[in-house]
Design a protein around this motif. Structure first.
Motif, PDB file in Angstrom:
ATOM      1  N   ARG A   1      -4.964  -0.258   3.276  1.00 51.38           N
ATOM      2  CA  ARG A   1      -5.632  -1.434   2.715  1.00 51.38           C
ATOM      3  C   ARG A   1      -5.243  -1.630   1.245  1.00 51.38           C
ATOM      4  N   CYS A   2      -5.099  -0.554   0.536  1.00 46.92           N
ATOM      5  CA  CYS A   2      -4.671  -0.637  -0.855  1.00 46.92           C
ATOM      6  C   CYS A   2      -3.242  -1.163  -0.950  1.00 46.92           C
ATOM      7  N   LEU A   3      -2.365  -0.652  -0.102  1.00 51.18           N
ATOM      8  CA  LEU A   3      -0.977  -1.127  -0.102  1.00 51.18           C
ATOM      9  C   LEU A   3      -0.909  -2.616   0.226  1.00 51.18           C
ATOM     10  N   ALA A   4      -1.831  -3.072   1.097  1.00 53.04           N
ATOM     11  CA  ALA A   4      -1.841  -4.477   1.504  1.00 53.04           C
ATOM     12  C   ALA A   4      -2.475  -5.390   0.466  1.00 53.04           C
ATOM     13  N   GLY A   5      -3.065  -4.832  -0.565  1.00 49.95           N
ATOM     14  CA  GLY A   5      -3.702  -5.640  -1.588  1.00 49.95           C
ATOM     15  C   GLY A   5      -5.137  -5.996  -1.299  1.00 49.95           C
ATOM     16  N   LEU A   6      -5.754  -5.350  -0.302  1.00 52.91           N
ATOM     17  CA  LEU A   6      -7.128  -5.655   0.076  1.00 52.91           C
ATOM     18  C   LEU A   6      -8.158  -4.899  -0.750  1.00 52.91           C
ATOM     19  N   GLN A   7      -7.737  -3.876  -1.448  1.00 56.59           N
ATOM     20  CA  GLN A   7      -8.618  -3.203  -2.393  1.00 56.59           C
ATOM     21  C   GLN A   7      -7.754  -2.588  -3.488  1.00 56.59           C
ATOM     22  N   PRO A   8      -8.308  -2.441  -4.686  1.00 54.87           N
ATOM     23  CA  PRO A   8      -7.491  -1.962  -5.803  1.00 54.87           C
ATOM     24  C   PRO A   8      -7.362  -0.441  -5.777  1.00 54.87           C
ATOM     25  N   PRO A   9      -6.271   0.086  -6.295  1.00 55.34           N
ATOM     26  CA  PRO A   9      -6.186   1.529  -6.475  1.00 55.34           C
ATOM     27  C   PRO A   9      -7.068   1.968  -7.640  1.00 55.34           C
ATOM     28  N   LEU A  10      -7.507   3.196  -7.584  1.00 58.84           N
ATOM     29  CA  LEU A  10      -8.203   3.770  -8.737  1.00 58.84           C
ATOM     30  C   LEU A  10      -7.218   4.111  -9.836  1.00 58.84           C
ATOM     31  N   GLU A  11      -6.063   4.583  -9.406  1.00 64.20           N
ATOM     32  CA  GLU A  11      -4.998   4.951 -10.340  1.00 64.20           C
ATOM     33  C   GLU A  11      -3.672   4.664  -9.648  1.00 64.20           C
ATOM     34  N   GLY A  12      -2.630   4.570 -10.448  1.00 68.26           N
ATOM     35  CA  GLY A  12      -1.293   4.441  -9.905  1.00 68.26           C
ATOM     36  C   GLY A  12      -0.885   3.004  -9.639  1.00 68.26           C
ATOM     37  N   ARG A  13       0.298   2.851  -9.027  1.00 64.87           N
ATOM     38  CA  ARG A  13       0.876   1.517  -8.824  1.00 64.87           C
ATOM     39  C   ARG A  13       1.462   1.388  -7.424  1.00 64.87           C
ATOM     40  N   VAL A  14       1.397   0.165  -6.906  1.00 67.08           N
ATOM     41  CA  VAL A  14       2.086  -0.227  -5.681  1.00 67.08           C
ATOM     42  C   VAL A  14       3.111  -1.274  -6.078  1.00 67.08           C
ATOM     43  N   ILE A  15       4.373  -1.006  -5.782  1.00 69.53           N
ATOM     44  CA  ILE A  15       5.458  -1.890  -6.217  1.00 69.53           C
ATOM     45  C   ILE A  15       6.135  -2.474  -4.983  1.00 69.53           C
ATOM     46  N   ALA A  16       6.042  -3.794  -4.834  1.00 72.41           N
ATOM     47  CA  ALA A  16       6.697  -4.498  -3.734  1.00 72.41           C
ATOM     48  C   ALA A  16       6.927  -5.930  -4.177  1.00 72.41           C
ATOM     49  N   ALA A  17       7.899  -6.581  -3.572  1.00 70.56           N
ATOM     50  CA  ALA A  17       8.156  -7.978  -3.902  1.00 70.56           C
ATOM     51  C   ALA A  17       6.977  -8.845  -3.475  1.00 70.56           C
ATOM     52  N   PRO A  18       6.702  -9.931  -4.197  1.00 70.79           N
ATOM     53  CA  PRO A  18       5.617 -10.828  -3.794  1.00 70.79           C
ATOM     54  C   PRO A  18       5.819 -11.340  -2.370  1.00 70.79           C
ATOM     55  N   ASP A  19       4.723 -11.436  -1.627  1.00 69.25           N
ATOM     56  CA  ASP A  19       4.744 -11.984  -0.264  1.00 69.25           C
ATOM     57  C   ASP A  19       5.717 -11.253   0.658  1.00 69.25           C
ATOM     58  N   SER A  20       5.835  -9.943   0.468  1.00 66.80           N
ATOM     59  CA  SER A  20       6.749  -9.166   1.317  1.00 66.80           C
ATOM     60  C   SER A  20       6.018  -8.331   2.359  1.00 66.80           C
ATOM     61  N   ILE A  21       4.673  -8.289   2.316  1.00 68.84           N
ATOM     62  CA  ILE A  21       3.908  -7.356   3.144  1.00 68.84           C
ATOM     63  C   ILE A  21       3.094  -8.087   4.193  1.00 68.84           C
ATOM     64  N   ALA A  22       3.132  -7.579   5.426  1.00 67.42           N
ATOM     65  CA  ALA A  22       2.257  -8.021   6.508  1.00 67.42           C
ATOM     66  C   ALA A  22       1.457  -6.813   6.986  1.00 67.42           C
ATOM     67  N   TYR A  23       0.163  -7.017   7.197  1.00 66.35           N
ATOM     68  CA  TYR A  23      -0.760  -5.917   7.521  1.00 66.35           C
ATOM     69  C   TYR A  23      -1.413  -6.163   8.873  1.00 66.35           C
ATOM     70  N   ALA A  24      -1.358  -5.178   9.758  1.00 66.33           N
ATOM     71  CA  ALA A  24      -2.037  -5.236  11.051  1.00 66.33           C
ATOM     72  C   ALA A  24      -3.078  -4.128  11.078  1.00 66.33           C
ATOM     73  N   ALA A  25      -4.353  -4.516  11.063  1.00 63.53           N
ATOM     74  CA  ALA A  25      -5.447  -3.555  11.006  1.00 63.53           C
ATOM     75  C   ALA A  25      -5.980  -3.268  12.401  1.00 63.53           C
ATOM     76  N   HIS A  26      -7.162  -2.618  12.477  1.00 68.11           N
ATOM     77  CA  HIS A  26      -7.765  -2.310  13.771  1.00 68.11           C
ATOM     78  C   HIS A  26      -8.111  -3.580  14.532  1.00 68.11           C
ATOM     79  N   ALA A  27      -8.645  -4.595  13.841  1.00 62.35           N
ATOM     80  CA  ALA A  27      -8.977  -5.863  14.486  1.00 62.35           C
ATOM     81  C   ALA A  27      -7.700  -6.658  14.740  1.00 62.35           C
ATOM     82  N   ASP A  28      -7.660  -7.349  15.885  1.00 58.53           N
ATOM     83  CA  ASP A  28      -6.449  -8.080  16.238  1.00 58.53           C
ATOM     84  C   ASP A  28      -6.368  -9.437  15.563  1.00 58.53           C
ATOM     85  N   GLY A  29      -7.482  -9.944  15.020  1.00 61.28           N
ATOM     86  CA  GLY A  29      -7.446 -11.187  14.263  1.00 61.28           C
ATOM     87  C   GLY A  29      -7.121 -12.408  15.095  1.00 61.28           C
ATOM     88  N   LEU A  30      -7.646 -12.467  16.322  1.00 56.14           N
ATOM     89  CA  LEU A  30      -7.307 -13.564  17.233  1.00 56.14           C
ATOM     90  C   LEU A  30      -8.383 -14.638  17.231  1.00 56.14           C
TER      91      LEU A  30
END
Length: 210
Positions: free
Chosen positions: A47-76
């Motif tokens: 969830r942190c990598l996906a941008g859904l919650q902030p890290p307490l420390e450290g950094r996540v480095i990825a290009a803007p709009d490069s990440i897709a997240y599939a969680a437990h819910a199917d989102g249908l």
């Protein structure tokens, strides 16, 4: 080429740190599988990598709009058909092609069936097919094979291999063997945080996914 880098990341769940000091890089064509006991923080980290919650420390480095997240819910959307669900998500990501997703997850014969009438395994296949219409190179997957039978797991593994072969990357939490020779294993048990309060959220944090 690195698609995702994580530097000294610490995350929390329920006000308590779960893991800390996590660092890794995922290159194009590579997969990383997160392992560790239940409750260690695999979902929280994703969830942190996906941008859904902030890290307490450290950094996540990825290009803007490069990440897709599939969680437990199917989102249908249950009132929409299989094809309509995929078209909806394709439009969200400014795309219009769904045929490859229907074919890859064996959904073509179900294309006109309402999502609410699908079995649990079929819903999961449709939820995973959404990844294929995003056009995003980095896939984050939280227990993606839940509810899938052996044949569907094999379909999904083929989809992942195709995504990697096309220059994509994947980070997933799973205990299922997917036969991905490109995959590295990261055991989060070695990054377990010392029990202590997580501290305050950064000012101005917005939980909406961007």
């Amino acid at each position: 080429m690195s698609l995702l880098s994580v530097v000294d990341l610490a995350v929390a769940r329920g006000g308590l740190r779960t893991v800390e000091g996590v660092s890794f890089t995922v290159d194009a064509g590579a997969a990383l599988i997160l392992r560790g006991p239940n409750g260690i923080g695999k979902t929280t980290l994703l969830r942190c990598l996906a941008g859904l919650q902030p890290p307490l420390e450290g950094r996540v480095i990825a290009a803007p709009d490069s990440i897709a997240y599939a969680a437990h819910a199917d989102g249908l959307k249950t009132m929409l058909s299989v094809a309509e669900n995929l078209r909806f998500w394709a439009r969200v990501f400014d795309r219009d092609e769904i045929d490859a997703a229907l074919e890859a997850m064996n959904l073509r014969d179900l294309a006109e069936r309402p999502a609410g009438a699908l079995s649990a395994g079929q819903k999961r296949r449709l939820g995973l097919a959404r990844l294929l219409v995003t056009g995003r190179p980095v896939w984050l997957l939280d227990e993606p094979t839940v509810s899938l039978d052996a044949d569907s797991v094999a379909l999904f593994a083929a989809v992942i291999r195709g995504h990697l072969a096309a220059g994509g990357a994947a980070v997933m939490a799973t205990h299922i063997e997917l036969a991905l020779p490109e995959a590295a294993i990261l055991d989060l048990g070695g990054y377990r945080a010392r029990p202590r309060a997580a501290g305050l959220r950064p000012a101005g944090f917005n939980e909406a996914f961007a």
